[in-house]
Design an enzyme around this catalytic site. Structure first.
Site, PDB file in Angstrom:
ATOM      1  N   ARG A 258      31.270  32.606  40.992  1.00  9.54           N
ATOM      2  CA  ARG A 258      31.085  33.164  42.360  1.00  9.54           C
ATOM      3  C   ARG A 258      30.803  32.362  43.374  1.00  9.54           C
ATOM      4  O   ARG A 258      29.702  31.676  43.618  1.00  9.54           O
ATOM      5  CB  ARG A 258      29.634  34.482  42.230  1.00  9.54           C
ATOM      6  N   HIS A 262      25.751  36.332  46.504  1.00 10.14           N
ATOM      7  CA  HIS A 262      25.651  37.634  45.824  1.00 10.14           C
ATOM      8  C   HIS A 262      26.204  38.905  46.890  1.00 10.14           C
ATOM      9  O   HIS A 262      27.178  39.428  46.381  1.00 10.14           O
ATOM     10  CB  HIS A 262      24.281  38.115  45.280  1.00 10.14           C
ATOM     11  N   TYR A 271      18.713  29.438  45.448  1.00  9.13           N
ATOM     12  CA  TYR A 271      18.873  29.294  43.814  1.00  9.13           C
ATOM     13  C   TYR A 271      19.989  28.289  43.329  1.00  9.13           C
ATOM     14  O   TYR A 271      19.930  28.264  42.150  1.00  9.13           O
ATOM     15  CB  TYR A 271      18.763  30.695  43.129  1.00  9.13           C
TER      16      TYR A 271
END
Length: 359
Positions: A258, A262, A271
């Protein structure tokens, strides 16, 4: 043709690939895809990428709600839709803008959905695509059920259920695969493992080396595929479809990445490191496939530029139509909720209309 499910065992971490990151063939397996089809696959990847960028831009301008980007997962989106017939069922999760569009859902409808316009949920009845599923993993048992019904009715069609690595941490994943194997459901479970369940890395979700190997515990076949290699994906999914037609469910893990946050409300920089994303960008699916098509002389720079320009114009035109769409009437949320209304619901409807009339 080589049976890739039986020559690439995920339990020994074998990953099925055809193209390397530079678009060079590393597996001479016959993919059986014509040059015309190869070009159409590329065009769809470009269209999906263009739509994704436009939707994000609209969200940043306040015209769109929260949106989950498919950047980096274009190969998965196109491969799944490519192998499905018009009458095959697609049971999607929420990160399937490209897959649903390529399967027949108008891009305008998908844009309206993410704008919060309920008209976007009105799909053409002949597309056999279930509504977008926001709850993680809850659609897997539905896909199993559809595949089971296709077996009971002795239909030719099959069902493909697309989901993320995060969904494999839900109980619905276990229930769906267990039932599918026992009931010989005509279902392909297609896991797009993009490395993260929001911010949780895959290795923090499971001790299994792969997600694909979980299939064997349920008594079905599983395979791990390079999810940025559209040729490998199509070959594996075609084989999975043939198995589904013979009442054999499968689990296909597409190992992808990805590249985006998100959703548009996320900040992935919290993160993961920029260096990681930069490294993964070198493996992304569009440039890889583009290089392959250039080597076949199917593409050149002039064609590439034209395809990208055409996609941009198409998406721009569709977005204008979506922005011009009238909002549904307030009463529709009550009028179409149930077949028959009841007093309490009518009171809520009256109260809402009264509130808005005072504004």
């Amino acid at each position: 043709m080589e049976k890739v499910f039986y020559t690439h065992d995920p339990r020994v971490n074998s990953v099925f690939k055809v193209l390397d990151k530079n678009g060079i063939i590393i597996n001479n397996i016959n993919h059986g895809i014509t040059n015309t089809e190869l070009l159409e696959i590329y065009k769809w990847m470009i269209r999906i990428n263009a739509a994704d960028k436009k939707i994000i831009n609209l969200q940043r301008q306040g015209f769109m709600g929260t949106y989950p980007s498919v950047q980096g997962q274009e190969a998965c989106q196109v491969a799944a839709s490519f192998v499905l017939s018009k009458k095959d069922f697609l049971v999607p999760t929420f990160r399937e803008t490209g897959m649903m569009w390529a399967k027949g859902i108008p891009l305008k409808s998908l844009m309206l959905y993410w704008m919060g316009n309920e008209n976007g949920s009105k799909h053409p009845l002949d597309t056999e695509v279930l509504p977008i599923c926001i709850p993680v993993g809850s659609h897997l048992p539905h896909a199993q059920g559809i595949g089971w019904s296709q077996r009971l009715k002795k239909q030719e069609e099959i069902t493909l259920c697309s989901f993320s690595d995060g969904a494999t941490s839900e109980g619905d994943f276990h229930a769906a695969l267990n039932f599918a194997a026992v009931l010989k459901s005509r279902t392909i479970f297609f896991c797009q493992n993009n490395g993260f369940a929001i911010s949780t890395k895959t290795e923090k979700q499971t001790k299994s080396k792969t997600i694909a190997e979980k299939a064997f515990a349920y008594g079905m076949q599983g395979i791990k595929v390079d999810g940025n290699d559209v040729l490998a994906l199509i070959i594996a999914l075609k084989e999975a479809k043939e198995m589904a037609k013979n009442n054999t469910p499968t689990l296909v893990e597409a190992s992808t990445y990805r590249l985006s946050d998100h959703t548009t409300t996320d900040n992935a920089k919290l993160y993961r490191e920029d260096e990681e994303v930069k490294e993964k960008l070198e493996e992304e699916p569009i440039s890889r496939f583009e290089k392959y098509l250039i080597s076949l002389k199917i593409l050149d720079q002039e064609k590439i530029n034209q395809i990208k320009e055409d996609a941009k114009k198409e998406v721009e035109s569709i977005s204008k139509e979506a922005l011009a769409e009238k909002d549904p009437e307030l009463t529709e949320m009550f009028d179409y909720l149930l077949e028959k209304t009841y007093p309490e619901l009518e009171l809520q409807k009256k109260a809402l209309l009264q509130e808005y009339s005072n504004q």
